[in-house]
Design a protein around this motif. Structure first.
Motif, PDB file in Angstrom:
ATOM      1  N   THR A 278      37.053  52.387  45.823  1.00 15.71           N
ATOM      2  CA  THR A 278      36.894  51.193  45.004  1.00 15.71           C
ATOM      3  C   THR A 278      36.358  50.022  45.819  1.00 15.71           C
ATOM      4  OG1 THR A 278      38.751  51.969  43.724  1.00 15.71           O
ATOM      5  CG2 THR A 278      38.076  49.697  43.392  1.00 15.71           C
ATOM      6  N   GLY A 279      36.836  49.892  47.056  1.00 12.27           N
ATOM      7  CA  GLY A 279      36.363  48.806  47.901  1.00 12.27           C
ATOM      8  C   GLY A 279      34.873  48.874  48.110  1.00 12.27           C
ATOM      9  N   LEU A 280      34.396  50.097  48.243  1.00 12.20           N
ATOM     10  CA  LEU A 280      32.959  50.257  48.421  1.00 12.20           C
ATOM     11  C   LEU A 280      32.230  49.941  47.131  1.00 12.20           C
ATOM     12  CD1 LEU A 280      32.992  53.499  50.556  1.00 12.20           C
ATOM     13  CD2 LEU A 280      33.073  51.117  51.284  1.00 12.20           C
TER      14      LEU A 280
ATOM     15  N   ALA B 273      31.978  46.319  46.927  1.00 20.39           N
ATOM     16  CA  ALA B 273      30.917  45.778  47.769  1.00 20.39           C
ATOM     17  C   ALA B 273      29.557  45.971  47.115  1.00 20.39           C
ATOM     18  CB  ALA B 273      30.958  46.455  49.133  1.00 20.39           C
TER      19      ALA B 273
ATOM     20  N   PRO C 198      32.315  36.592  37.215  1.00 21.15           N
ATOM     21  CA  PRO C 198      33.778  36.529  37.110  1.00 21.15           C
ATOM     22  C   PRO C 198      34.285  35.111  36.871  1.00 21.15           C
ATOM     23  CG  PRO C 198      33.128  36.757  39.390  1.00 21.15           C
ATOM     24  CD  PRO C 198      31.867  36.838  38.587  1.00 21.15           C
TER      25      PRO C 198
ATOM     26  N   TRP D  99      29.090  46.222  43.975  1.00 20.50           N
ATOM     27  CA  TRP D  99      29.045  45.296  42.849  1.00 20.50           C
ATOM     28  C   TRP D  99      28.596  43.929  43.333  1.00 20.50           C
ATOM     29  CZ3 TRP D  99      31.586  40.703  42.307  1.00 20.50           C
ATOM     30  CH2 TRP D  99      31.446  40.092  41.071  1.00 20.50           C
ATOM     31  N   LEU D 100      29.157  43.536  44.471  1.00 18.44           N
ATOM     32  CA  LEU D 100      28.832  42.212  44.979  1.00 18.44           C
ATOM     33  C   LEU D 100      27.366  42.107  45.339  1.00 18.44           C
ATOM     34  CD1 LEU D 100      31.971  41.685  47.166  1.00 18.44           C
ATOM     35  CD2 LEU D 100      31.327  40.334  45.172  1.00 18.44           C
TER      36      LEU D 100
ATOM     37  N   GLY E 119      45.102  37.028  37.624  1.00 20.15           N
ATOM     38  CA  GLY E 119      44.253  37.858  38.474  1.00 20.15           C
ATOM     39  C   GLY E 119      43.183  38.464  37.587  1.00 20.15           C
TER      40      GLY E 119
ATOM     41  N   CYS F   5      40.363  40.978  36.987  1.00 14.31           N
ATOM     42  CA  CYS F   5      40.082  42.265  37.640  1.00 14.31           C
ATOM     43  C   CYS F   5      38.990  43.050  36.934  1.00 14.31           C
ATOM     44  CB  CYS F   5      41.347  43.122  37.677  1.00 14.31           C
ATOM     45  SG  CYS F   5      42.634  42.483  38.749  1.00 14.31           S
ATOM     46  N   SER F   6      38.247  43.749  37.734  1.00 18.69           N
ATOM     47  CA  SER F   6      37.296  44.756  37.269  1.00 18.69           C
ATOM     48  C   SER F   6      37.316  45.824  38.355  1.00 18.69           C
ATOM     49  CB  SER F   6      35.912  44.130  37.079  1.00 18.69           C
ATOM     50  OG  SER F   6      34.994  45.112  36.690  1.00 18.69           O
ATOM     51  N   GLU F   7      36.273  45.881  39.175  1.00 21.81           N
ATOM     52  CA  GLU F   7      36.316  46.764  40.336  1.00 21.81           C
ATOM     53  C   GLU F   7      36.846  46.037  41.558  1.00 21.81           C
ATOM     54  OE1 GLU F   7      32.383  48.283  40.482  1.00 21.81           O
ATOM     55  OE2 GLU F   7      32.735  49.705  38.868  1.00 21.81           O
ATOM     56  N   ILE F   8      37.044  44.745  41.411  1.00 17.32           N
ATOM     57  CA  ILE F   8      37.760  43.932  42.384  1.00 17.32           C
ATOM     58  C   ILE F   8      38.721  43.054  41.594  1.00 17.32           C
ATOM     59  CG2 ILE F   8      35.922  43.875  44.130  1.00 17.32           C
ATOM     60  CD1 ILE F   8      35.140  41.097  43.057  1.00 17.32           C
ATOM     61  N   CYS F   9      39.640  42.403  42.289  1.00 14.99           N
ATOM     62  CA  CYS F   9      40.539  41.454  41.638  1.00 14.99           C
ATOM     63  C   CYS F   9      40.398  40.089  42.302  1.00 14.99           C
ATOM     64  CB  CYS F   9      41.994  41.913  41.743  1.00 14.99           C
ATOM     65  SG  CYS F   9      42.388  43.288  40.638  1.00 14.99           S
ATOM     66  N   ILE F  10      40.359  39.057  41.469  1.00 14.19           N
ATOM     67  CA  ILE F  10      40.173  37.704  41.969  1.00 14.19           C
ATOM     68  C   ILE F  10      41.334  36.848  41.478  1.00 14.19           C
ATOM     69  CG2 ILE F  10      38.582  35.763  42.095  1.00 14.19           C
ATOM     70  CD1 ILE F  10      36.421  37.668  40.960  1.00 14.19           C
TER      71      ILE F  10
END
Lengths: 162, 197
Positions: free
Chosen positions: A2-4, A7, A20, A9-10, A128, A130-135
């Motif tokens: 997911t972290g990848l 990244a 977001p 996604w970013l 929070g 969230c999608s593929e990351i959480c903010i």
């Protein structure tokens, strides 16, 4: 991983998904009312497509969303009423989330001794997103109405059906 | 042009076109300084962003998760190559990648890479419960003070999960590894990259 994915996604994927950013606005049920009257505040969140925030008691892997009000002397905010959540299992376990357009209604009591004049309430929201990351995000929203003698004046912007 | 359109163009511009990226970024920052997405965009595109390869990792001071009376600072890990892993038990994507993080640890720890996880949970207890019940994560841990901590925001930890590889001299070697984590770290471990003479 997911972290990848995050990244990627970013770097690349963001245009395929909305940014977001949760749009926040607030409106009082009455723009003017007398001391001793009951008021309600509607806070509207527009959650971007593809994202969600946790419900107030999401269970599992989600950050509980909160709304806290700062009120002038004589005015008290009750417990915010959040809408019913959706179920989400995109990250494995089931969590309760909110998506799309969300309206949170807070009952407000204007005490009989409240000073006449414009009253401003400031709400602090935390969630929070969230999608593929959480903010983790924090936003403030303010709403004003007038405290004065006479008949209450309903806000034309108050959401229909609330 | 609206900020949304500019933002989309910014994301679509390849990182190799740094000049164009910077131009779009400056138009956004200068044209829409109060946009709620600006802080997030700064952390991704600002030429002066904190978390970027080649810069020194900022000074940090986190409470140890095992004993919150103790602190973990840059000095605690000086001279080591380490992977900072920002996460929270409430973060679904963080939990979803735990298996891969564990596997990366099992491969990289014998090569001398230390793992250092910083929790953005609401409480120390939440992180400890997750480690007791779900993933033990047998490496160094600290508590970041919650998702809204000023220290984390100053470090531009505005989203999770985030991974930051730090070299022996404190230089950031990789951020948000976007290909295979183990391969990226292995590449970054080349002597010229790790601060090793």
């Amino acid at each position: 991983m997911t972290g990848l994915l995050a990244a990627c996604w970013l770097a690349l994927g963001a245009p395929a998904q909305q940014q977001p950013v949760v749009m926040v606005s607030a409106v009082p049920e009455y723009v003017a009312l007398a001391p001793g009257a009951r008021q309600r505040i509607a806070v509207r969140l527009r959650i971007p497509a593809g994202w969600h925030i946790g419900w107030t008691s999401p269970g599992g892997t989600a950050l509980p969303s909160t709304l806290a009000w700062r009120t002038p002397a004589g005015i008290g905010a009750g417990t915010a009423q959040w809408p019913a959540p959706d179920r989400d299992s995109s990250a494995g376990g089931v969590v309760l989330v909110l998506k799309g357009d969300v309206t949170i209604v807070t009952p407000v009591r204007v005490g009989p001794a409240t000073a006449r004049g414009v009253a401003e309430l400031v709400g602090t929201l935390r969630w929070g997103l969230c999608s593929e990351i959480c903010i983790p995000q924090e936003r403030s929203v303010s709403v004003s109405f007038e405290v004065k003698n006479g008949q209450a004046e309903r806000s034309p912007a108050w959401p229909v059906g609330l | 042009m609206q900020s949304d359109a500019l933002t989309t163009m910014l994301y679509m511009t390849p990182s190799s076109d740094a000049q164009r990226r910077n131009e779009l970024y400056l138009r956004l920052v200068n044209g829409y300084p109060s946009s709620p997405s600006i802080e997030f965009l700064k952390s991704q595109f600002s030429p002066n962003r904190v978390m970027q390869v080649g810069r020194h990792i900022p000074q940090y001071r986190f409470a140890s998760l095992e004993d919150t009376t103790r602190v973990v600072t840059n000095d605690s890990l000086a001279g080591k190559v380490y992977l900072m892993h920002f996460w929270a038990s409430w973060c679904g994507p963080c939990v979803a990648e735990m298996q891969q993080i564990q596997a990366a640890h099992d491969t990289l720890a014998p090569l001398g890479v230390e793992f250092f996880s910083i929790s953005l949970d609401n409480s120390v207890a939440d992180a400890q419960k997750f480690r007791a019940d779900k993933w033990h994560m047998p490496w160094r841990h600290a508590y970041g003070g919650g998702g809204f901590s000023q220290q984390l925001r100053a470090m531009e930890i505005l989203f999770i999960p985030r991974l930051v590889l730090v070299g022996r001299d404190g230089t950031i070697l990789a951020v948000d590894m976007r290909d295979d984590l183990v391969a990226t770290v292995r590449h970054a471990l080349q002597p010229a990259a790790t601060g090793t003479p």
